[in-house]
Scaffold this motif. Sequence first.
Motif, PDB file in Angstrom:
ATOM      1  N   HIS A  12       0.809  -1.211   0.019  1.00 38.09           N
ATOM      2  CA  HIS A  12      -0.045   0.112   0.067  1.00 38.09           C
ATOM      3  C   HIS A  12       0.807   1.168   0.120  1.00 38.09           C
ATOM      4  N   LYS A  13       1.993   1.209   0.795  1.00 35.32           N
ATOM      5  CA  LYS A  13       2.649   2.374   0.832  1.00 35.32           C
ATOM      6  C   LYS A  13       3.300   2.514  -0.701  1.00 35.32           C
ATOM      7  N   ARG A  14       3.944   1.626  -1.266  1.00 36.38           N
ATOM      8  CA  ARG A  14       4.460   1.777  -2.654  1.00 36.38           C
ATOM      9  C   ARG A  14       3.340   2.325  -3.529  1.00 36.38           C
ATOM     10  N   LYS A  15       2.018   2.200  -3.534  1.00 35.96           N
ATOM     11  CA  LYS A  15       1.109   2.324  -4.264  1.00 35.96           C
ATOM     12  C   LYS A  15       0.807   3.780  -4.126  1.00 35.96           C
ATOM     13  N   VAL A  16       0.838   4.134  -2.934  1.00 38.39           N
ATOM     14  CA  VAL A  16       0.719   5.645  -2.402  1.00 38.39           C
ATOM     15  C   VAL A  16       1.917   6.612  -3.337  1.00 38.39           C
ATOM     16  N   LYS A  17       3.032   6.087  -2.987  1.00 40.22           N
ATOM     17  CA  LYS A  17       4.118   6.979  -3.415  1.00 40.22           C
ATOM     18  C   LYS A  17       4.152   6.991  -4.866  1.00 40.22           C
ATOM     19  N   ALA A  18       3.599   5.865  -5.529  1.00 41.43           N
ATOM     20  CA  ALA A  18       3.775   5.851  -7.002  1.00 41.43           C
ATOM     21  C   ALA A  18       2.480   6.948  -7.524  1.00 41.43           C
ATOM     22  N   LEU A  19       1.543   6.791  -6.797  1.00 39.15           N
ATOM     23  CA  LEU A  19       0.176   7.717  -7.087  1.00 39.15           C
ATOM     24  C   LEU A  19       0.725   9.213  -6.874  1.00 39.15           C
ATOM     25  N   TYR A  20       1.563   9.676  -5.693  1.00 36.30           N
ATOM     26  CA  TYR A  20       1.942  11.042  -5.588  1.00 36.30           C
ATOM     27  C   TYR A  20       2.973  11.468  -6.452  1.00 36.30           C
ATOM     28  N   LYS A  21       3.738  10.364  -6.946  1.00 41.48           N
ATOM     29  CA  LYS A  21       4.826  10.931  -7.881  1.00 41.48           C
ATOM     30  C   LYS A  21       4.061  11.343  -9.564  1.00 41.48           C
ATOM     31  N   LYS A  22       3.450  10.504  -9.729  1.00 41.92           N
ATOM     32  CA  LYS A  22       2.533  10.552 -11.047  1.00 41.92           C
ATOM     33  C   LYS A  22       1.685  12.016 -10.984  1.00 41.92           C
ATOM     34  N   SER A  23       1.174  12.181  -9.979  1.00 41.47           N
ATOM     35  CA  SER A  23       0.296  13.234  -9.578  1.00 41.47           C
ATOM     36  C   SER A  23       1.081  14.709  -9.692  1.00 41.47           C
ATOM     37  N   LEU A  24       2.258  14.377  -9.225  1.00 39.16           N
ATOM     38  CA  LEU A  24       3.158  15.474  -9.112  1.00 39.16           C
ATOM     39  C   LEU A  24       3.748  15.758 -10.580  1.00 39.16           C
ATOM     40  N   ARG A  25       4.124  14.742 -11.348  1.00 33.91           N
ATOM     41  CA  ARG A  25       4.477  15.074 -12.697  1.00 33.91           C
ATOM     42  C   ARG A  25       3.494  15.477 -13.527  1.00 33.91           C
TER      43      ARG A  25
END
Length: 202
Positions: free
Chosen positions: A16-29
């Motif tokens: 779950h932690k990795r999914k949240v980090k991936a979502l945050y990174k994609k959203s930021l880009r």
Amino acid sequence: MANVVKTSSLYRFLSHKRKVKALYKKSLRHLEAWCVNLGPGEFCYERTLLRARFDQNKDIQDETKAAQVLRLGEEEFWESQHVMPPVFTNSPYGGVMYERFDKYRIDEYYTDLWANEEKAMFPDYLAKKEEWYKIREKVWPEEMKELEEWDKKNVEQGVPMSDKFPAAKSSDGYPPFWWRTVTRPLMRPSRMKWYPRTGQVY
């Protein structure tokens, strides 16, 4: 090939932690792509609001509620994503240099085929690798037993199925599948082309 996971199903095995980090990174880009013509001030303001939204839900302890919030966030990202987001050159999603150096990418077990003079140049790494393999053979039954106990406990308590793995039983123990991270294949391992003994480059 029993332990091979399909690419389409790989997302289910991420934490779950990795999914949240991936979502945050994609959203930021994608947010950066939306604000590229508005100036740096606008982007700084919007990314501050984005980070505040993620921080607002970072302390959720209920796994079901956390998964629901993550799903809603991914749906919102899908609806708000940019049509032409920035793409890194080595990215597998449209990068122009993706797999350009694939000929140098080999699995780490190929180091077992190196000559003795080549192995002598990496004594620390090869010694650690042999030690990791011995530990894996030793603790593998304990890892499987721990997973069975974890699944049985969740079934008895009525906990929904998730991709979460149990932690190690002790502070110096080994969690299940620890060796997949420790002994993961090197991205570009290659034999040294320069030998100090001869000074020859070939």
